[in-house]
Write a protein that holds these residues in place. Structure first.
Motif, PDB file in Angstrom:
ATOM      1  N   LYS A 235      -9.460  -0.840  -6.340  1.00  0.00           N
ATOM      2  CA  LYS A 235      -9.757  -0.198  -5.056  1.00  0.00           C
ATOM      3  C   LYS A 235     -10.949   0.734  -5.155  1.00  0.00           C
ATOM      4  CE  LYS A 235      -7.825   2.683  -1.368  1.00  0.00           C
ATOM      5  NZ  LYS A 235      -6.643   3.423  -0.911  1.00  0.00           N
TER       6      LYS A 235
ATOM      7  N   ASP B 199       0.958   2.871   3.565  1.00  0.00           N
ATOM      8  CA  ASP B 199       0.172   3.989   3.034  1.00  0.00           C
ATOM      9  C   ASP B 199       1.078   5.195   2.795  1.00  0.00           C
ATOM     10  OD1 ASP B 199      -2.011   5.278   2.034  1.00  0.00           O
ATOM     11  OD2 ASP B 199      -3.143   5.364   3.895  1.00  0.00           O
TER      12      ASP B 199
ATOM     13  N   HIS C 109       0.814  -1.214   0.000  1.00  0.00           N
ATOM     14  CA  HIS C 109       0.000   0.000   0.000  1.00  0.00           C
ATOM     15  C   HIS C 109       0.847   1.262   0.000  1.00  0.00           C
ATOM     16  CE1 HIS C 109      -3.833   2.026   1.806  1.00  0.00           C
ATOM     17  NE2 HIS C 109      -3.191   2.827   0.967  1.00  0.00           N
TER      18      HIS C 109
ATOM     19  N   HIS D  67      -5.694  -0.132   5.360  1.00  0.00           N
ATOM     20  CA  HIS D  67      -5.394   0.768   6.483  1.00  0.00           C
ATOM     21  C   HIS D  67      -6.450   0.807   7.603  1.00  0.00           C
ATOM     22  CE1 HIS D  67      -7.997   3.502   4.334  1.00  0.00           C
ATOM     23  NE2 HIS D  67      -7.079   3.935   3.488  1.00  0.00           N
TER      24      HIS D  67
ATOM     25  N   HIS E  36       1.283   5.318  -2.357  1.00  0.00           N
ATOM     26  CA  HIS E  36       0.816   6.238  -3.404  1.00  0.00           C
ATOM     27  C   HIS E  36       2.010   7.092  -3.821  1.00  0.00           C
ATOM     28  CE1 HIS E  36      -3.357   5.455  -1.972  1.00  0.00           C
ATOM     29  NE2 HIS E  36      -2.764   5.378  -0.801  1.00  0.00           N
TER      30      HIS E  36
END
Ligand code: ZN
Length: 452
Positions: free
Chosen positions: A147, A314, A61, A242, A63
């Motif tokens: 997602k 995350d 996970h 998360h 970004h």
């Protein structure tokens, strides 16, 4: 047969247990596992002197390319990942503008020209057409993980489009038809978040806890229950990203007992930080929010007891303003420290076993996202993605890169000292090997390109 690299005399830990020995690596793969006498000679031989050897961390996970340029993030952040023992990262990528097919080609090529470690994609459902495109995305890109976001109100500061329940159901109905199909959901009730945020903003509060209290735990719990039900109805594997609420692991365990295929992730920050920590301010805004001690302890019970399956960072580098709480962008970074944080607070302080850590960090993410047996395992024929850990090394976290680190200055015991990605040393003693830049390869590829 001479190997390229032999690591011997270590404490070799896999998801099922451990033994004293090592591994030999040739052409990027593990070619032998065992005692020193069982391993061939090699161009480079490293005596581990009893240090821990584990599969490299797979961070399911993150970004990248959200705030900063994608190429730049793929270089700087994967360097940080390599130094932290991470050998594969999976990006939750979004393309609200249109199709994922050209987007994939472009992101993959740019990523492969920059990354230090391997990477792959999950794609976000950002418009209704994305649901219809799922079969084509799977066939032409190999991505089978999708997602759905919730909890982002219209006009949110990072432009995320929240899914309706119909989108979640529709995506599940398509993904379940794929051999490795899975739908991830960010679980927060969007309507409740929208209403409660408005009410909290009207109070004028600007402290971090105001953000948390504007999206309380029940908002996430309600959404978890709802998406589990949708997964049950469609039969689609569900990945809950998360998880920040202590009740999460119990809800996942109950669902599994009924036969629902649900995997639950939490992040280091929910295990280590609360919204009431005095040194934190609006810059520690994350979505879902940091919570309180009780939720934190509930998550640890899930990590130690088995109801939590994976750890994701995350990781998202944002420039924070330090200004208005409500317009501040949510997100923090931790690629380089996730493993030391778990070694310090999990293994040393809470008695987390190393094989359970490998399960959380490598085996379970690989299994959930279709990367076994190539990644996540110590096995002959698997990619030689490895991390050597010195359990007693003490160092301070020094956050020098981009994004917000919630652990700067913390002294941690247990650090990675060597990271090997497909047989090449990509970081040593916390320093990345610059010449390995651009060596990372995409792991989500069409069937025709798979090589396992
Ligand atoms: Zn995320």
């Amino acid at each position: 047969m001479e190997a390229d690299l032999v690591l011997h005399s270590g404490r070799v830990v896999s998801h099922i247990g451990e033994f004293h020995g090592g591994v030999a690596v040739r052409d990027g793969k593990i070619v032998a596992i065992g005692d020193r006498d069982d391993l061939p000679s090699a161009a480079r031989t490293i005596d581990l002197e009893g240090r821990v050897l584990m599969p490299g961390v797979i961070d399911p996970h993150c970004h990248l390319g959200v705030n900063y340029d994608y190429d730049e993030d793929m270089r700087t952040e994967t360097a940080g990942a390599a130094s932290g023992g991470v050998t594969t990262i999976l990006l939750f990528a979004r393309n609200p503008a249109g199709s994922y097919i050209p987007f994939y080609q472009e992101r993959r090529a740019r990523g492969e020209s920059q990354a230090y470690v391997d990477f792959g994609f999950h794609f976000g459902i950002q418009r209704e057409e994305h649901i219809a495109e799922i079969p084509r995305i799977a066939a032409e890109t190999g991505v089978q993980s999708f997602k759905c976001h919730m909890g982002y109100e219209v006009g949110n500061s990072i432009g995320i489009v929240s899914s309706t329940d119909a989108w979640v159901y529709g995506a599940m109905r398509e993904a379940v038809k794929l051999p490795k199909g899975v739908v991830s959901v960010h679980c927060e009730n969007t309507d409740l978040v929208t209403m409660l945020k408005k009410e909290m903003m009207a109070t004028g509060r600007q402290d971090l806890a105001a953000y948390t209290e504007s999206r309380p735990a029940f908002v996430e719990e309600e959404a978890i229950v709802r998406v589990i039900r949708l997964a049950e109805l469609t039969g689609c594997p569900l990945y809950i990203v998360h998880t920040s609420v202590g009740a999460g692991p119990d809800l996942a365990a109950e669902a599994r007992a009924r036969g629902v295929d649900v995997t639950m992730e939490t992040c280091p920050h929910y295990l280590l930080r609360t919204a009431y920590d005095e040194d934190l301010d609006a810059r520690a805004k994350i979505s879902p929010p940091l919570r309180d001690r009780e939720n934190l302890e509930g998550l640890w019970r899930g990590v130690l007891g088995g109801a939590i399956d994976t750890l994701g960072t995350d990781h998202v580098p944002f420039k924070k303003t330090g200004g208005d709480l409500w317009s501040e962008k949510p997100g923090v970074v931790s690629f380089a420290w996730e493993l030391p944080l778990m070694l310090h607070f999990g293994v040393h302080e809470r008695g987390l076993s190393l094989s359970r850590l490998v399960e959380l960090n490598s085996y379970n993410p690989a299994r959930r996202f279709g990367l076994l047996p190539r990644k996540g395992m110590l096995a002959v024929g698997a990619d030689a993605d490895l991390v050597v850990v010195d359990l007693d090394l003490e160092k301070e976290v020094k956050a020098t890169g981009k994004g917000t680190c919630l652990y700067d200055g913390w002294k941690l015991r247990g650090w990675p000292v060597l990271t090997v990605s497909r047989g090449r040393v990509v970081a040593e003693n916390g320093v990345v090997v610059e010449s390995e830049h651009g060596r990372g390869r995409c792991v989500t590829v069409p069937e025709s390109e798979r090589r396992d």
